[in-house]
Design a protein around this motif. Sequence first.
Motif, PDB file in Angstrom:
ATOM      1  N   THR A   2      21.439  25.872  34.962  1.00 42.74           N
ATOM      2  CA  THR A   2      20.631  24.796  35.541  1.00 42.74           C
ATOM      3  C   THR A   2      19.246  24.773  34.914  1.00 42.74           C
ATOM      4  O   THR A   2      18.715  23.694  34.624  1.00 42.74           O
ATOM      5  CB  THR A   2      20.520  24.960  37.066  1.00 42.74           C
ATOM      6  N   ALA A   3      18.664  25.958  34.679  1.00 41.37           N
ATOM      7  CA  ALA A   3      17.336  26.023  34.066  1.00 41.37           C
ATOM      8  C   ALA A   3      17.370  25.451  32.649  1.00 41.37           C
ATOM      9  O   ALA A   3      16.438  24.764  32.225  1.00 41.37           O
ATOM     10  CB  ALA A   3      16.832  27.459  34.050  1.00 41.37           C
ATOM     11  N   GLY A   4      18.444  25.727  31.916  1.00 37.80           N
ATOM     12  CA  GLY A   4      18.584  25.184  30.565  1.00 37.80           C
ATOM     13  C   GLY A   4      18.678  23.672  30.571  1.00 37.80           C
ATOM     14  O   GLY A   4      18.052  22.989  29.753  1.00 37.80           O
ATOM     15  N   VAL A  11      12.346  18.226  27.752  1.00 34.45           N
ATOM     16  CA  VAL A  11      12.155  17.884  26.339  1.00 34.45           C
ATOM     17  C   VAL A  11      12.373  16.382  26.129  1.00 34.45           C
ATOM     18  O   VAL A  11      11.598  15.729  25.423  1.00 34.45           O
ATOM     19  CB  VAL A  11      13.091  18.710  25.432  1.00 34.45           C
ATOM     20  N   ALA A  12      13.402  15.832  26.739  1.00 35.95           N
ATOM     21  CA  ALA A  12      13.666  14.390  26.611  1.00 35.95           C
ATOM     22  C   ALA A  12      12.501  13.574  27.167  1.00 35.95           C
ATOM     23  O   ALA A  12      12.086  12.574  26.564  1.00 35.95           O
ATOM     24  CB  ALA A  12      14.963  14.034  27.325  1.00 35.95           C
ATOM     25  N   GLY A  71       8.890  26.682  24.464  1.00 35.36           N
ATOM     26  CA  GLY A  71      10.212  26.988  25.009  1.00 35.36           C
ATOM     27  C   GLY A  71      10.136  27.234  26.510  1.00 35.36           C
ATOM     28  O   GLY A  71       9.055  27.358  27.079  1.00 35.36           O
ATOM     29  N   PRO A  72      11.281  27.322  27.153  1.00 34.48           N
ATOM     30  CA  PRO A  72      11.306  27.413  28.610  1.00 34.48           C
ATOM     31  C   PRO A  72      10.838  28.752  29.167  1.00 34.48           C
ATOM     32  O   PRO A  72      10.419  28.831  30.317  1.00 34.48           O
ATOM     33  CB  PRO A  72      12.773  27.169  28.954  1.00 34.48           C
ATOM     34  N   GLY A  73      10.892  29.819  28.392  1.00 32.64           N
ATOM     35  CA  GLY A  73      10.461  31.123  28.886  1.00 32.64           C
ATOM     36  C   GLY A  73      11.442  31.707  29.895  1.00 32.64           C
ATOM     37  O   GLY A  73      12.558  31.222  30.059  1.00 32.64           O
ATOM     38  N   GLY A  74      11.010  32.739  30.577  1.00 30.85           N
ATOM     39  CA  GLY A  74      11.849  33.383  31.588  1.00 30.85           C
ATOM     40  C   GLY A  74      13.157  33.886  31.001  1.00 30.85           C
ATOM     41  O   GLY A  74      13.196  34.457  29.917  1.00 30.85           O
ATOM     42  N   LEU A  75      14.241  33.653  31.719  1.00 27.47           N
ATOM     43  CA  LEU A  75      15.563  34.083  31.261  1.00 27.47           C
ATOM     44  C   LEU A  75      15.998  33.364  29.984  1.00 27.47           C
ATOM     45  O   LEU A  75      16.874  33.834  29.271  1.00 27.47           O
ATOM     46  CB  LEU A  75      16.606  33.842  32.353  1.00 27.47           C
ATOM     47  N   LEU A  79      15.251  30.706  23.714  1.00 34.76           N
ATOM     48  CA  LEU A  79      15.323  29.329  23.202  1.00 34.76           C
ATOM     49  C   LEU A  79      13.998  28.964  22.543  1.00 34.76           C
ATOM     50  O   LEU A  79      12.930  29.237  23.081  1.00 34.76           O
ATOM     51  CB  LEU A  79      15.625  28.346  24.330  1.00 34.76           C
ATOM     52  N   PRO A  80      14.058  28.311  21.392  1.00 31.19           N
ATOM     53  CA  PRO A  80      12.817  27.913  20.714  1.00 31.19           C
ATOM     54  C   PRO A  80      12.184  26.708  21.399  1.00 31.19           C
ATOM     55  O   PRO A  80      12.807  26.022  22.206  1.00 31.19           O
ATOM     56  CB  PRO A  80      13.311  27.539  19.312  1.00 31.19           C
TER      57      PRO A  80
END
Length: 104
Positions: A2-4, A11-12, A71-75, A79-80
């Motif tokens: 869900t976070a991804g 980003v969109a 990038g989203p960070g955390g878990l 991801l770049p």
Amino acid sequence: MTAGLAWLVAVAIGQTRTVDAARETARALARGDDPAAAVEAGERVAPSGVRISFSSSGREVHVRATGRMAGPGGLLASLPGAELDAEAVALVEEGADRGAGAGP
């Protein structure tokens, strides 16, 4: 997962705002608005960190908005970040001040 997906939506949205910023700036310059005010109007629409540059060629104003979204960070720290990039072209309106030239 869900976070991804949430990050992809972010980003969109960031890319859409970058496109809107380029268009807003191009329209303002085509109307003959002060170049600094036109760029400021675009920056108000753009995501944080997006830079706006412009040039003119004949009766066209060309604007480019570029930046980077972290990038989203955390878990999902592996991801770049995402590159944000948009271009817009507008025809200079009749009677518009042609002092726009080129910008940063």
